[in-house]
Design an enzyme around this catalytic site. Structure first.
Site, mmCIF file in Angstrom:
data_model
loop_
_atom_site.group_PDB
_atom_site.id
_atom_site.type_symbol
_atom_site.label_atom_id
_atom_site.label_comp_id
_atom_site.label_asym_id
_atom_site.label_seq_id
_atom_site.Cartn_x
_atom_site.Cartn_y
_atom_site.Cartn_z
ATOM 1 N N HIS A 143 0.786 -1.249 0.000
ATOM 2 C CA HIS A 143 0.000 0.000 0.000
ATOM 3 C C HIS A 143 0.814 1.294 0.000
ATOM 4 O O HIS A 143 0.306 2.333 0.407
ATOM 5 C CB HIS A 143 -0.935 0.037 1.224
ATOM 6 N N ASP A 193 0.372 0.042 -7.742
ATOM 7 C CA ASP A 193 0.045 -0.429 -6.400
ATOM 8 C C ASP A 193 -1.004 -1.531 -6.438
ATOM 9 O O ASP A 193 -1.896 -1.520 -7.291
ATOM 10 C CB ASP A 193 -0.464 0.731 -5.540
ATOM 11 N N GLY A 194 -0.898 -2.462 -5.494
ATOM 12 C CA GLY A 194 -1.920 -3.495 -5.386
ATOM 13 C C GLY A 194 -3.282 -2.933 -5.022
ATOM 14 O O GLY A 194 -4.313 -3.541 -5.319
ATOM 15 N N HIS A 195 -3.294 -1.782 -4.349
ATOM 16 C CA HIS A 195 -4.560 -1.128 -3.983
ATOM 17 C C HIS A 195 -4.663 0.200 -4.721
ATOM 18 O O HIS A 195 -4.006 1.171 -4.362
ATOM 19 C CB HIS A 195 -4.624 -0.888 -2.481
ATOM 20 N N HIS A 275 -11.245 -7.489 -4.893
ATOM 21 C CA HIS A 275 -11.501 -6.639 -3.728
ATOM 22 C C HIS A 275 -12.363 -5.450 -4.152
ATOM 23 O O HIS A 275 -11.979 -4.670 -5.016
ATOM 24 C CB HIS A 275 -10.154 -6.176 -3.163
ATOM 25 N N GLU A 327 -12.705 -9.730 0.891
ATOM 26 C CA GLU A 327 -13.553 -8.528 0.800
ATOM 27 C C GLU A 327 -13.936 -8.237 -0.650
ATOM 28 O O GLU A 327 -13.872 -7.112 -1.121
ATOM 29 C CB GLU A 327 -12.816 -7.334 1.415
ATOM 30 N N GLU A 343 -18.640 -3.871 2.663
ATOM 31 C CA GLU A 343 -17.849 -2.916 3.436
ATOM 32 C C GLU A 343 -18.337 -1.489 3.191
ATOM 33 O O GLU A 343 -18.643 -1.101 2.063
ATOM 34 C CB GLU A 343 -16.375 -3.049 3.042
ATOM 35 N N CYS A 345 -16.710 1.208 3.115
ATOM 36 C CA CYS A 345 -15.836 1.887 2.149
ATOM 37 C C CYS A 345 -16.204 1.548 0.708
ATOM 38 O O CYS A 345 -16.001 2.364 -0.199
ATOM 39 C CB CYS A 345 -14.379 1.520 2.393
ATOM 40 N N CYS A 423 -10.175 1.956 8.114
ATOM 41 C CA CYS A 423 -10.376 2.726 6.887
ATOM 42 C C CYS A 423 -11.769 3.340 6.818
ATOM 43 O O CYS A 423 -11.952 4.423 6.259
ATOM 44 C CB CYS A 423 -10.118 1.843 5.670
ATOM 45 N N CYS A 424 -12.778 2.653 7.366
ATOM 46 C CA CYS A 424 -14.159 3.099 7.172
ATOM 47 C C CYS A 424 -14.539 4.364 7.944
ATOM 48 O O CYS A 424 -15.181 5.258 7.385
ATOM 49 C CB CYS A 424 -15.129 1.966 7.493
#
Length: 661
Positions: A143, A193-195, A275, A327, A343, A345, A423-424
């Site tokens: 991340h 990035d993976g995210h 995800h 997720e 989620e 988010c 994160c949420c």
């Protein structure tokens, strides 16, 4: 930076937060709650000052990176992003209110960020404190660029609110350094990035600074995703050769690349995979870039992905991402209720994506999904007092089973004060604080103002150099009466386009008490063009009956069941009102529900009351589990409350879907 693409010229621009003032009976208390409760509460959480809450250590990590404290890094690899989202929220708050104390706190933490930044511009506490020397060695999992993206978004928000450039300069230095590391030139990394997150953040940074290089960097990251040879394979091989097997042990089960939306180049992707939050952040950036570069191929991919998400993989609440494992999205129509992950988010990210698609296409389908997610899948994630949160938003809860079963360990029956993976909470805060930008859009070329969401508010806009104000008054979502009044120093011809929500089967529109043709839709918007002057009034009456919502036959979890919806609000049954074993309750196909506004219940909500049936059976331990004899049923009163308000009174069962007979 000037926006010149032909595709974007045909699209709209959302009204900025500074152009809109919200004065709404439903949303104003929630925005005030963000200002007075949520922002201070989350600042305490970031500083580990919430008793009995999961520690954050976020601020302490930055002190460690700045060599102003002793100790060890604590938290997730993406802990920095929590501060980014909090600072972005602060920027949104300061766009609509003056708060010198909050400015002082923000400026002090920005100074800390400057001290934590490395001489070459790098800014990440995990790799500065815990693994120095290993920058950019595991983009797949750790991340780094994701954290950078959230800090960039925060810097833009704070700059736009205050005009102060220090934070923007910090993040511009970081972006410049990233542009040196990543690219197609020899010696640069052809990775991402993976995210996803930095991609959409760089678009914002490009517009705030006028530096087109940041837009090009965003495009590079999006275009590289999923290309062969696969960057994650090359990166993993480098780790193995360096003797780092912590994430790449032999025979270790690895996530397949659809988890990262990296299984195909983005223009070839047609189904929402992996995800869910990562997906909608990526799709948001794809929509941004499609508009910026007039990239029809990329836009077509966005539209195909939207159709798959909304038509086959979205809950009735606007939640997405049904599986707790990874997720993630699964297969079409796999939307279980009691194990729903959904989620918070992810619903927020769906709004981000829909907001961008709406500006390009001017189609109510996007505004409808934004509204659905906002009132249901997002708002359920925060308690009425703003001090506790759901990470996961199931549509059915049996507390005893959720507490016991391992395959439901992600389901919480009550909201939590904070999370180790937090994160949420800050994501909800930044969404609510920035709500003003979702209400209106304008297109100067055609002299049009679009009204997307019905929220009591005032818009100040400029059309052809002339100042125009629209003042919206409504008691939405509890009734469908909306009044929009025009104020202008002189007569001006322009179009007001008002959305007729897809849930509304009958709408009446009057202009200065004269009926307008509400059937003249263009992509779900009624366009009212005339010479407007001060005092002109648009009145909408959106019929808002209680509807029985049926799921697609392939949505197996809801076969023979219905959900209740009134306007944009999805309803649920709670044990508090209806007793235990809610799954035994049935309602007739012609069941009618009475609407009542309960001023003192759950902060003031409309509730639905009606009649259902449930089984009659004797108590005792000697009853057979199975029998050839059916059970008698009796009529029982039912009370349904808005889904977003569940779990604000007592711990108990909840269900959105009910069996129908």
């Amino acid at each position: 930076m000037e926006r010149t693409s032909p595709l974007l010229k045909q699209s709209m621009l959302p009204a900025s937060i500074k152009q809109v003032r919200i004065h709404d009976t439903f949303w104003s208390p929630r925005q005030l709650g963000v200002i007075e409760t949520v922002v201070p509460y989350q600042w305490d959480a970031l500083n580990d000052n919430i008793p009995d809450a999961e520690p954050s250590h976020t601020i302490e990590n930055f002190r460690l990176a700045a060599k102003e404290a002793d100790g060890e890094y604590y938290g997730m690899v993406f802990q920095d992003s929590d501060l980014g989202k909090w600072l972005e929220t602060v920027g949104f708050v300061l766009s609509v209110t003056q708060d010198p104390q909050l400015v002082q706190i923000a400026d002090e933490v920005i100074d800390l960020l400057e001290r934590a930044q490395q001489p070459d511009g790098y800014l990440n506490t995990y790799y500065t404190v815990k693994e120095p020397g290993k920058r950019w060695t595991n983009l797949r999992d750790n991340h780094e660029l994701y954290c950078a993206g959230h800090l960039m978004e925060a810097a833009v928000s704070y700059y736009e609110a205050t005009g102060k450039t220090k934070f923007l300069d910090i993040m511009s230095r970081y972006a410049d350094y990233i542009a040196e590391v990543f690219g197609k030139e020899e010696g640069q990394k052809r990775g991402y990035d993976g995210h996803p997150e930095i991609e959409l953040a760089l678009v914002k940074l490009a517009h705030a600074t006028g530096n087109k290089a940041y837009m090009e960097l965003s495009k590079f990251f999006v275009d590289e995703r999923g290309q062969q040879p696969h960057f994650f394979d090359l990166e993993a091989q480098e780790r193995i050769e360096a003797g780092d097997l912590s994430r790449d042990k032999p025979n270790q089960k690895k996530r397949i690349y659809d988890y990262f939306q990296a299984h195909l180049p983005v223009r070839q992707q047609q189904t929402a995979e992996g995800h869910s939050v990562r997906a909608v952040y990526l799709y948001s950036a794809m929509a941004d870039l499609a508009a910026e570069y007039s990239d029809e191929e990329l836009m077509n991919a966005c539209k195909e992905l939207w159709r798959d998400t909304v038509h086959r993989k979205m809950y009735v609440t606007g939640g997405i991402g049904s599986s707790a494992y990874e997720e993630r999205f699964t297969i079409p129509f796999d939307l279980p209720n009691d194990r729903a992950y959904t989620e918070t988010c992810a619903a927020i990210g769906l709004m981000f994506w829909g907001h961008r698609m709406l500006q390009i296409e001017k189609d109510r389908q996007y505004a409808d999904v934004i509204e659905l997610a906002l009132f249901n899948g997002v708002l359920s994630g925060i308690s009425l007092d703003g001090k506790s949160y759901f990470y996961v938003n199931p549509l059915e809860v049996w507390p005893q089973a959720a507490d016991f079963r391992n395959d439901m360990n992600s389901v919480k029956v009550t909201r939590q004060p904070w999370f180790g993976c937090a994160c949420c909470p800050p994501n909800i805060a930044r969404l609510l604080a920035s709500l003003g930008q979702y209400i209106y859009s304008h297109q100067d070329d055609d002299q049009e103002i679009y009204v997307h969401q019905y929220i009591g508010s005032t818009l100040d806009a400029t059309l052809s150099g002339k100042q125009v104000r629209l003042s919206q008054q409504t008691n939405y979502p509890w009734d469908g009466q909306v009044t929009i009044e025009v104020t202008s120093a002189e007569q001006i011809e322009f179009t007001v386009a008002v959305r007729i929500p897809s849930w509304c089967k009958q709408a009446e529109i009057r202009v200065n008490n004269v009926p307008a043709n509400a059937s003249n839709h263009e992509n779900g918007y009624v366009k009212l063009r005339r010479e407007w002057q001060t005092g002109d009034r648009i009145e909408l009456n959106l019929d808002m009956p209680v509807e029985h919502i049926h799921a697609h036959p392939q949505l197996r979890a809801n076969a023979g069941k219905v959900a209740l919806q009134r306007g944009p609000v999805i309803y649920c049954l709670e044990e508090e009102d209806n007793g235990a074993n809610l799954q035994d309750i049935t309602i007739p196909s012609d069941a009618r529900f009475h609407v009542q506004f309960a001023e003192h219940l759950l902060g003031g909500v409309s509730i639905l009351t009606g009649i259902g049936t449930r089984s009659v059976y004797p108590s005792g331990d000697d009853q057979l589990l199975y029998t050839t004899q059916g059970f008698c049923r009796e009529n029982v009163p039912l009370t349904a409350i808005p889904y977003f308000a569940w779990s604000n009174r007592s711990r108990g069962e909840m269900t959105v879907w009910m069996r129908q007979h």
